[in-house]
Design an enzyme around this catalytic site. Structure first.
Site, PDB file in Angstrom:
ATOM      1  N   ASP A 151       5.531  68.610   1.664  1.00 58.38           N
ATOM      2  CA  ASP A 151       6.009  67.301   1.224  1.00 58.38           C
ATOM      3  C   ASP A 151       4.960  66.225   1.442  1.00 58.38           C
ATOM      4  OD1 ASP A 151       7.876  65.498   0.369  1.00 58.38           O
ATOM      5  OD2 ASP A 151       9.479  66.354   1.583  1.00 58.38           O
ATOM      6  N   LYS A 220      12.682  51.710   7.820  1.00 55.76           N
ATOM      7  CA  LYS A 220      12.192  52.818   6.981  1.00 55.76           C
ATOM      8  C   LYS A 220      12.443  52.605   5.480  1.00 55.76           C
ATOM      9  CE  LYS A 220      12.426  57.678   5.891  1.00 55.76           C
ATOM     10  NZ  LYS A 220      12.875  59.040   6.133  1.00 55.76           N
ATOM     11  N   ASP A 379       6.963  64.698  -5.433  1.00 55.22           N
ATOM     12  CA  ASP A 379       5.861  64.795  -4.462  1.00 55.22           C
ATOM     13  C   ASP A 379       6.168  65.831  -3.382  1.00 55.22           C
ATOM     14  OD1 ASP A 379       7.890  63.449  -3.252  1.00 55.22           O
ATOM     15  OD2 ASP A 379       6.637  61.959  -2.260  1.00 55.22           O
TER      16      ASP A 379
END
Length: 459
Positions: A151, A220, A379
């Site tokens: 990842d 985040k 991704d």
């Protein structure tokens, strides 16, 4: 619960129907070049359950390191050791091997270790695969069909840091080799805490109230979405939501605190990713000026895919019926003027998406040439456990190759030719646009070759 159950049963019935058959997932491409599987309910972009049910049609023997990659993958799925090195994750998997085997043997009646994972169903599938591999007479010869994921680490920021050759930003999103993975969200939270302390000492009340409440979790979502064009307004709503989840936080300060924090998150990102913010502003301002000339923003990706942003002012279509009339609005009507705000806000994230899709396609092509099985979720790249090191090498080489192109200068040249030449070129708006397009942001000194040796670039 009823709809979730229906959804799960539908996926399971599709899985049962396709069981022991080889099937393909035809893909569709959106206007930015990102790819999505066409079958809507059962695909690898789906939920944890859908992913857990899928495996590759072709198997590969695990080889000398495949079992290690299965163990690391399982620990990644639990989310327990995100900030630990690969060696520490491997050691942790060996420590909990009894729980892994117990989960595989009696998932519903045993200790249920797999249920505590971030991705429980995929973790259970991985437990079963590891159990079969370790019990094989020779684990290295065990033929595995199981997909292992690698990842990207806040991939949008990785592309920005590479575009701007931004050394500080590059280090915080793992473009630089390090012993343990760098966590950009913790770095931003730490920088926000520095600003908060300074303000608290100056007597700013909201900064004093926030003492002990600034965590990775609070910042985040905002950090992640800033790359994709979130505004201060949107960022404030995200932070407000996080603060409301904290039962010990005085709720009467939520509005004030979220305002204060979103400002400090943006200031921290400005400090840490100065190159990134400069590129974002350049892209957004260029798009605004292009839309003001009455045209939609367009560009060509490094792989040659032409892209046009489909944001126009709504055109209304009315259908009159006997009892009621219906009105539809369509914002993709190219005969309408471009929507300046959407063109401006959409360009930075869409441009980065067009780069991440280029990187994915280059990786896919070169993995295919090397005989690897490759699947991607934007991704997050998947392959057999035995082939993870080869895929990792290809992924890094292609990222360097992509960003070794003068991407921003090529974009500037294309936009100048497309929007600033011809009869309108003496127009005041076009002159301002030309000045903007020619002021390509300056880049830093980061050496892209470092990506080759960064373990946690994709991990």
């Amino acid at each position: 619960m009823h709809s979730l159950r229906t959804d799960a049963l539908y996926r399971l019935s599709l899985a049962q129907h396709l069981r022991h058959r080889i099937f393909w997932l035809p893909h569709n491409m959106d206007f930015r070049g990102r790819t999505y599987p066409c079958p809507p309910h059962f695909n690898h972009l789906g939920s944890d359950l859908a992913r857990a049910l899928l495996e590759f049609a072709q198997g590969r023997p695990l080889g000398p390191h495949g079992l290690d990659w299965l163990k690391i993958h399982l620990v990644n799925l639990t989310g327990l050791k995100k900030r630990e090195s690969l060696q520490a994750r491997l050691a942790f998997a060996d420590e909990v091997m009894k729980d892994i085997l117990d989960s595989a043997d009696q998932p519903m009646m045993g200790r249920k270790w797999w249920m505590e994972a971030d991705e429980p169903w995929q973790a259970l599938a991985c437990c079963m695969e590891i159990a079969q591999a370790v019990r094989a007479p020779n684990p290295a010869a065990y033929v595995s069909h199981f997909p292992v994921h690698q990842d990207g680490s806040c991939n949008g920021l990785q592309h920005y840091a590479a575009l701007g050759r931004d050394s500080v930003g590059a280090a915080s999103v793992n473009l630089v080799p390090s012993d343990v993975p760098q966590d950009v969200y913790s770095s931003v939270a730490a920088q926000v805490e520095v600003f908060r302390k300074q303000d608290a000492e100056r007597g700013v009340q909201v900064a004093q109230v926030l003492e002990g409440f600034i965590s990775r979790k609070v910042v985040k979502q905002t950090v992640m979405t800033v790359v994709y064009g979130v505004t201060r307004y949107g960022g404030r709503l995200q932070i407000e939501k996080r603060l409301r989840e904290l039962s010990s936080f005085p709720q009467e300060f939520v509005w004030q605190a979220s305002h204060y924090l979103v400002r400090q998150v943006f200031n921290s990102l400005q400090e840490m990713f100065s190159g990134t913010r400069a590129i974002q502003r350049w892209l957004a301002e260029s798009a605004r000026l292009i839309a003001r000339t009455g045209l939609a923003v367009e560009w060509v990706t490094p792989l040659g895919i032409p892209i046009i942003q489909p944001y126009h002012h709504d055109s209304k279509v009315s259908i009159n019926g006997g009892i009621q009339s219906l009105t539809f609005s369509n914002n993709g009507d190219t005969s309408q003027k471009p929507n300046t705000l959407k063109q401006k806000n959409g360009f930075p994230p869409n441009f980065i998406h067009s780069l991440d899709s280029s990187h994915m396609m280059l990786t896919a092509l070169h993995c295919y040439r090397k005989g690897l099985t490759f699947v991607s979720v934007h991704d997050c790249f998947w392959t057999h456990a035995a082939d993870v090191p080869i895929m990792n090498q290809v992924c890094r080489e292609q990222f360097i190759r992509l960003h070794s192109q003068p991407i921003l200068h090529d974009l500037s040249r294309f936009l100048v030719e497309r929007f600033c030449s011809g009869p309108k070129s003496t127009n005041v708006r076009v002159t301002r646009l030309l000045d903007m397009l020619l002021s390509v942001p300056k880049t830093g000194t980061f050496n892209l070759e470092q990506v080759k040796h960064s373990t946690y670039f994709f991990s």
